[in-house]
Design an enzyme around this catalytic site. Structure first.
Site, PDB file in Angstrom:
ATOM      1  N   TYR A 191     -14.949 -11.554   0.663  1.00  0.00           N
ATOM      2  CA  TYR A 191     -15.616 -10.199   0.466  1.00  0.00           C
ATOM      3  C   TYR A 191     -16.840 -10.514  -0.431  1.00  0.00           C
ATOM      4  O   TYR A 191     -18.012  -9.867  -0.383  1.00  0.00           O
ATOM      5  CB  TYR A 191     -14.789  -9.284  -0.358  1.00  0.00           C
ATOM      6  CG  TYR A 191     -13.726  -8.731   0.632  1.00  0.00           C
ATOM      7  CD1 TYR A 191     -14.119  -7.574   1.187  1.00  0.00           C
ATOM      8  CD2 TYR A 191     -12.526  -9.254   0.635  1.00  0.00           C
ATOM      9  CE1 TYR A 191     -12.748  -7.059   2.008  1.00  0.00           C
ATOM     10  CE2 TYR A 191     -11.592  -8.515   1.326  1.00  0.00           C
ATOM     11  CZ  TYR A 191     -11.670  -7.777   2.246  1.00  0.00           C
ATOM     12  OH  TYR A 191     -10.890  -7.022   2.984  1.00  0.00           O
TER      13      TYR A 191
ATOM     14  N   ARG B 276       0.997  -1.208  -0.146  1.00  0.00           N
ATOM     15  CA  ARG B 276       0.081  -0.174  -0.023  1.00  0.00           C
ATOM     16  C   ARG B 276       0.944   1.171   0.044  1.00  0.00           C
ATOM     17  O   ARG B 276       0.735   2.246   0.658  1.00  0.00           O
ATOM     18  CB  ARG B 276      -0.955   0.025   1.243  1.00  0.00           C
ATOM     19  CG  ARG B 276      -2.172  -0.926   1.131  1.00  0.00           C
ATOM     20  CD  ARG B 276      -3.194  -0.358   0.226  1.00  0.00           C
ATOM     21  NE  ARG B 276      -4.500  -1.466   0.436  1.00  0.00           N
ATOM     22  CZ  ARG B 276      -5.429  -0.910   0.937  1.00  0.00           C
ATOM     23  NH1 ARG B 276      -5.477  -0.079   1.535  1.00  0.00           N
ATOM     24  NH2 ARG B 276      -6.595  -1.966   0.916  1.00  0.00           N
TER      25      ARG B 276
ATOM     26  N   ARG C 131      -7.325  11.642  -6.466  1.00  0.00           N
ATOM     27  CA  ARG C 131      -8.765  10.693  -6.185  1.00  0.00           C
ATOM     28  C   ARG C 131     -10.047  11.830  -5.992  1.00  0.00           C
ATOM     29  O   ARG C 131     -10.939  11.318  -6.629  1.00  0.00           O
ATOM     30  CB  ARG C 131      -8.600  10.288  -4.709  1.00  0.00           C
ATOM     31  CG  ARG C 131      -9.773   9.495  -3.914  1.00  0.00           C
ATOM     32  CD  ARG C 131      -9.950   8.170  -4.718  1.00  0.00           C
ATOM     33  NE  ARG C 131     -11.021   7.680  -4.245  1.00  0.00           N
ATOM     34  CZ  ARG C 131     -12.259   7.954  -4.253  1.00  0.00           C
ATOM     35  NH1 ARG C 131     -12.772   8.453  -5.352  1.00  0.00           N
ATOM     36  NH2 ARG C 131     -13.136   7.278  -3.923  1.00  0.00           N
TER      37      ARG C 131
ATOM     38  N   ARG D 268      -4.166   6.957   0.289  1.00  0.00           N
ATOM     39  CA  ARG D 268      -4.481   8.204   0.718  1.00  0.00           C
ATOM     40  C   ARG D 268      -3.501   8.752   1.727  1.00  0.00           C
ATOM     41  O   ARG D 268      -3.705  10.325   2.098  1.00  0.00           O
ATOM     42  CB  ARG D 268      -5.750   7.907   1.552  1.00  0.00           C
ATOM     43  CG  ARG D 268      -6.938   7.490   0.877  1.00  0.00           C
ATOM     44  CD  ARG D 268      -8.134   7.176   1.585  1.00  0.00           C
ATOM     45  NE  ARG D 268      -7.867   5.846   2.228  1.00  0.00           N
ATOM     46  CZ  ARG D 268      -8.827   4.918   2.790  1.00  0.00           C
ATOM     47  NH1 ARG D 268      -9.804   5.300   2.922  1.00  0.00           N
ATOM     48  NH2 ARG D 268      -8.497   3.838   3.180  1.00  0.00           N
TER      49      ARG D 268
ATOM     50  N   ASP E  89      -7.023  -2.859  -7.266  1.00  0.00           N
ATOM     51  CA  ASP E  89      -7.512  -3.666  -6.018  1.00  0.00           C
ATOM     52  C   ASP E  89      -7.984  -5.151  -6.246  1.00  0.00           C
ATOM     53  O   ASP E  89      -8.218  -5.638  -7.359  1.00  0.00           O
ATOM     54  CB  ASP E  89      -8.720  -2.777  -5.704  1.00  0.00           C
ATOM     55  CG  ASP E  89      -9.123  -3.076  -3.954  1.00  0.00           C
ATOM     56  OD1 ASP E  89      -8.562  -2.191  -3.502  1.00  0.00           O
ATOM     57  OD2 ASP E  89     -10.176  -3.972  -3.953  1.00  0.00           O
TER      58      ASP E  89
END
Ligand code: CP3
Length: 378
Positions: A179, A53, A66, A57, A103
């Site tokens: 998920y 990662r 973004r 952000r 992702d």
């Protein structure tokens, strides 16, 4: 000597791009990617590094991009922007690898299961909970749907310095299945485990669908120019020992085998997070070239038990980067001391978290590039 880090005076950052030049027999200068050397079982004067990662952000330049797209998946499917955010941390920190910006949940999206990301909630999917629901999914068009991701790989490849490797990735079938079945993030995976125990053959069908779609997706990434791929099995820790082979090892092994049938010698990093000593079994059975270890696994154990069989990647606690300074560098040095004599890739034990100060990441990167804690500098 016990203490490795000796203060800022020891840190002499090298210029990016001049790290490893070898003379080959033809006398031409060749720039090598030391991360790929490590995946081939070799050691370098200092370990290669990248951070899970490393885009995202915590970087202001990511947050700026973004805001220009309506949703996170739009970012993943817009090659120019996805390539830009892939390269952002490379410009700042000069790691030895970039990781494709995408992702793990693009696979359910490509299979026809609607995925959305909303601020503060995380991913949301229309849950599938039974074999009947599987009929709603189709693997016929996955690589067409994912073609923007392959274009991102091509664009990143064209932008990266020659000595920086490009890593592709996908989620492992078990983690992606959680998920899909839970409809998002879960604390106990009760729905997934209920399905898998009530109807093991039906759940195997879901895993088989994921093996097939994921293998095709990784082949597409390698065809587009990825140098190696990582399989993220973030929720491997939730699998009971008696199902470990069926839900984790076997699907992973089949992906490695299917991809290598098409791309011989394809390099894999496996990251089965939080599985403790079962990790040795995972290494021998799946055929991965490198094993990512989480922060709970002792580097000394990894050096003794895992490194004789494969390259080890890890495992600084991402929370050490919230504090930074000497405590962070001491922890990093201890990991390099334990693992730096064998094939090793420095990384975190999990991803950089959004509240991480970028300057702490920069200090860590500089520390590793300087060779502090490695070889003769120890
Ligand atoms: O820099 C990199 O490492 C490459 C990009 C990357 C992302 N996700 C970008 C992302 C990678 C390798 C992933 C993998 C991923 N995605 C995993 C496995 C690794 C891990 O962290 O355990 C998992 C479980 C996911 C699923 C996922 N994607 C979740 C749970 C979330 C929400 C997290 C949150 O904090 O909101 C995402 C969204 C996501 N993926 C973001 C980023 C940068 C944040 C989305 C945003 O910008 O709004």
């Amino acid at each position: 000597m016990g203490l490795v880090f000796q203060g800022p005076s020891r840190i002499m950052p090298m210029q990016h791009g001049c790290s490893v030049l070898h003379f080959s027999p033809g006398n031409d200068l060749r720039v090598t990617k030391i991360l790929l050397d490590a995946l081939a079982g070799q050691t370098s004067p200092r370990p290669p590094f990248w951070f899970m990662r490393q885009a995202g952000r915590y970087l202001p330049e990511y947050r700026e991009i973004r805001t220009t797209v309506p949703s996170f998946l739009d970012l993943c499917y817009t090659p120019e922007l996805a390539a830009e955010v892939t390269v952002q941390p490379v410009r700042r920190f000069h790691p030895d690898a970039a990781i494709l910006f995408s992702d793990i949940l693009v696979i359910p999206d490509a299979l026809g299961q609607k995925v959305t990301f909303s601020e503060g909630v995380g991913p949301q999917l229309e849950a599938i909970t039974s074999t009947d629901d599987l009929a709603r999914l189709s693997s016929a068009e996955t690589n067409t749907h994912l073609s923007p991701v392959f274009e991102t790989v091509r664009q990143v490849k064209a932008q990266l310095p020659e000595d920086v490797a490009l890593l592709g990735f996908a989620g492992s079938p078990w983690t992606v299945a959680t998920y899909m079945v839970e409809g998002g993030t879960s604390r106990d995976f009760a729905r997934t485990k209920t399905w898998a125990r009530e109807d093991p053959d039906g759940f195997d069908d879901l895993l088989a669908l994921l093996v097939s779609a994921t293998s095709g997706y990784l082949i597409g990434q390698l065809d587009a120019g990825a140098d190696a791929v990582q399989l993220f099995d973030t929720w491997a820790s939730a699998v009971p020992a008696d199902q470990f082979d069926r839900w984790i090892v076997e699907p992973t092994r089949r992906i490695v085998e299917t991809v290598r049938a098409e791309k011989p010698g394809a390099k894999f990093i496996g990251f089965p997070r939080g599985i403790g000593p079962a990790i040795a079994h995972y290494v021998t059975e799946t055929g991965v070239n490198a094993i990512g270890i989480d922060s709970a696994l002792s580097p000394a154990y990894a050096a003794d038990v895992l490194q004789p069989a494969c390259t080890v990647q890890g495992n600084l606690d991402p929370m050490a980067l919230l504090v930074g300074g000497e405590p962070m560098l001491r922890s990093a040095a201890a990991i390099i001391e334990a693992l730096g004599d064998g094939p090793f890739i420095f990384n975190l034990g999990h991803g950089v978290v959004p509240q991480t100060p970028p300057e702490n990441v920069a200090a860590l990167a500089e520390f590793i590039r300087s060779g502090a804690g490695s070889g003769d500098l120890r």
